[in-house]
Design an enzyme around this catalytic site. Structure first.
Site, short mmCIF file in Angstrom:
data_model
loop_
_atom_site.label_atom_id
_atom_site.label_comp_id
_atom_site.label_asym_id
_atom_site.label_seq_id
_atom_site.Cartn_x
_atom_site.Cartn_y
_atom_site.Cartn_z
N LYS A 89 0.62 -5.14 -23.53
CA LYS A 89 1.60 -5.57 -22.53
C LYS A 89 2.97 -5.56 -23.21
O LYS A 89 3.20 -6.29 -24.17
CB LYS A 89 1.25 -6.97 -22.03
N ASP A 144 2.54 -1.03 -21.52
CA ASP A 144 2.92 -1.36 -20.14
C ASP A 144 4.11 -2.30 -20.13
O ASP A 144 3.98 -3.51 -20.17
CB ASP A 144 1.73 -2.04 -19.45
N ASN A 164 5.95 -3.10 -17.77
CA ASN A 164 6.16 -3.73 -16.45
C ASN A 164 7.50 -3.38 -15.82
O ASN A 164 8.19 -4.23 -15.25
CB ASN A 164 6.03 -5.25 -16.55
N GLU A 185 2.26 3.24 -19.03
CA GLU A 185 2.11 2.51 -17.77
C GLU A 185 3.41 1.86 -17.34
O GLU A 185 3.96 1.01 -18.05
CB GLU A 185 1.02 1.44 -17.94
#
Lengths: 426, 426
Positions: free
Chosen positions: B198, B227, B229, B252
């Protein structure tokens, strides 16, 4: 639970001399019946295209099916149709053969679902997301036709009322008036609440006149469709489409290919439907990109089974397409498979096509299913709700053997009554 | 069979101080447990997002569920999610609330499938097309984190080995070295064979350095993902993407929105994955048109259940997208629902995400499920294969009541340790 036997029976059934852009229906239509049996004594039925190639392909699939658990559909599909992570197979003829593994899998999937339904005491629709509706609407499917009922024309009439045969089945219909009369029979006898005309046969203006004659006969509330099977040019499609705007419910495959369909879509204010422009998963991206269609005519025989058809319907919803259903000449097993999946598709936005009223013979016990006010009813009967009539199956198999037809060839059939005939592009 | 009772229990579970671009995880993560009971004594379980809005929406859905046959999923879905012939609903926040009816339906669908599985003696995967695989691969899901294990930090350790708590759960990991050590724990303890980080927390170059440190530590065979976000600009996404090309399995949601993702896709030779750019059926057409993604992270909580996820996977195949799976903090009911649907999706081309190793508490009998070499196994146990531990459920419900959290608010939580903190766009 394991599949221990796969029975594959080719059959031929009497088929009237119906016309389409491809030519003339032969006296017999071919189908293939698939029956799976499990080690705990359950049997499941499937039905698909007929003739030598489907037969060969299904025979070749047998060893991949025996020993499988009928619940493990994804594994059976992969065993037949190959790597499920690869792009969908593009090498698929538009219809009529099973040289596509996707099509070979379809009747096997249906038979497995029939078994699962019997094992669980549930109708097949409930295995596909559940019955959204119990009454599945079908449409009258009209054809320009020659006189005669197909088969030997001396066909035993145990399975059909003489009145029906005297009406639409035997009678010639090669004019607007003939089609209106055929439509009246279909509406009276079966209760259909929408009408499709197979076009691409007469000169386009005469087919438009046929639609307008039906509008006149049935009033403004009866949904009407025409399907010229792609043999109209873009110009003809636009000209006739503009003439029939406000009259047609949808306009099915007036012309060929995604680019041409998209061009028609830009000019004609009628939803365009297809079962010829977009006939496989691999056709979807270009169809979306071009904006070629508004309605997809699903067909579980073509798209790989009932679960795939449910998935296809969701894809249609995502892209704002309506969902209807295509038909070939078929028997009661296919009729019920079509009805079960249609019952489970909430966004089935149009009545389904079916050739069923044109077939007088059956392989299912109890004879031909009845339409109730144009609908096939799905009740709580487990599975597809049909069983084989072994005597009837043996008779239609013998008929297949004697008919000597290896594949559908409407051009050759047409040439028998009109030497040198070739498909026409209008 | 009829549904006669719908029980809805909000719970809170200890959650470690994990960091993301949204801020900091609160000491408790919220979930909602749904239990359906039928007139023949079967029960089914579902689990979804937690907090006040999902709770309110599920309470509102109850009267539409009671009295329904759990097999009639299309009818239940329509009763909750509205007209299934209309275009998919576009008014849906990206996640975390159930104000979308699609999301309200999801745990109900899962509970119905659990019931059907028990009624038929079949695992849920077999109701979704059948087990394509019995071992479902999951990925290590690493987080930059502060020290501590969440909850009261005095959490009873009945459900977790002291060794694990001493390792990744309690330890700070705010550097490349800290993440490598966390990864080593995840690989050693759970056997995961791919690793997701993350991101969106540290300065982007430091996150790239973290990925490169993992490549160094685990060698060229370990698939790695990051990722952020969506908080990296297009420029940052391209710069870091070019640096990590050849190192990442997929990239991602580096940046926000379909147009920006498409721009990154044009410059970076790594497959782009998303669970933020494309989060509903209504996002699909624009995603296709722009060429914004290569891999979709499915999530049955977000897309309306397990059957819809199976349909989504076929849509991904049609457009040449890979399929992976997104996760929020969750308990064992969601873990098993995720595993069953993943088992039934042939084209699950990547190991699934899961937060599960970060949760030490459970509501299912027998405590937390174990990963076997990074996999959750699907066996012949009917339904989801889990039952409630009523004592544990009561305790997590009491914890919900006391925690006083109505919704997830990672920004507010972050501001407690860093006053004035706001999300950063790099």
């Amino acid at each position: 639970m394991k599949i221990v036997e796969m029975r594959i029976v080719p059959v031929a059934m009497a088929d009237p001399p119906l016309r389409s852009a491809f030519g003339l229906h032969a006296p017999y239509a071919l189908r293939t019946i698939v029956q799976l049996k499990t080690d705990d004594g359950l049997t499941g039925l499937g039905e698909t295209y007929g003739g030598a190639i489907p037969l060969r392909d299904l025979e070749a699939a047998r060893e991949r099916v025996i020993g499988q658990d009928p619940w493990h559909l994804t594994r059976i599909e992969a065993a037949i149709a190959g790597d499920p992570t690869a792009a969908p197979n593009k090498d698929r003829p538009w219809e009529g053969t099973l040289s596509s593994p996707v099509q070979s899998y379809s009747p096997i999937e249906v038979a497995c679902l029939d078994i699962i339904g019997k094992a669980t005491g549930r109708p097949v629709a409930d295995l596909l997301g559940g019955r959204y509706r119990s009454a599945v609407p079908f449409s009258a499917y009209l054809f320009y036709k020659h006189a005669g009922i197909g088969g030997t024309d001396g066909l035993a009439d145990a399975s059909i009322a003489a009145r029906e045969r005297d009406d639409y089945l035997a009678r010639e219909a090669l004019s607007p008036e003939g089609i209106v009369r055929q439509a009246e029979d279909f509406v009276r006898l079966f209760g259909f609440k929408s009408i499709k005309l197979k076009g691409g046969v007469l000169e386009p203006d005469r087919e438009a006149a046929t639609i307008l004659a039906m509008r006149e006969a049935f009033g403004p509330e009866m949904p009407l469709r025409i399907d010229p099977n792609c043999v109209w040019s873009v110009e003809t499609s636009i000209r006739i489409g503009l003439e029939l705007a406000g009259t047609l419910e949808y306009y099915e495959d007036p012309t060929d290919g995604k680019a041409n369909m998209a061009e028609v879509a830009r000019h004609v204010p009628i939803p365009l439907a297809t079962n010829m422009c977009t006939t496989s998963w691999s056709d979807i991206p270009e169809t979306v990109e071009r904006g070629a269609i508004h309605i997809l005519l699903s067909d579980h025989h073509l798209w790989g089974g009932l679960m795939p058809t449910v998935k296809l319907a969701q894809l249609c919803r995502v892209f704002g397409w309506g969902v209807s259903m295509h038909s070939n000449s078929h028997l009661g097993i296919s009729l019920m498979a079509m009805a079960h999946v249609a019952a489970a598709i909430p966004n089935l936005t149009y009545a389904c096509d079916t050739h069923y009223p044109w077939q007088v013979e059956e392989v299912i016990a109890g004879g031909k299913r009845r339409f109730e006010e144009g609908h096939i009813m799905i009740d709580d009967t487990p599975g597809l709700g049909v069983e084989l009539d072994e005597d009837a199956l043996a008779r239609l198999h013998e008929q297949y053997r004697k008919a000597g037809l290896a594949k559908r060839d409407d051009v050759a059939e047409m040439q028998k009554i009109q030497p040198g005939w070739q498909p026409v592009r209008w």
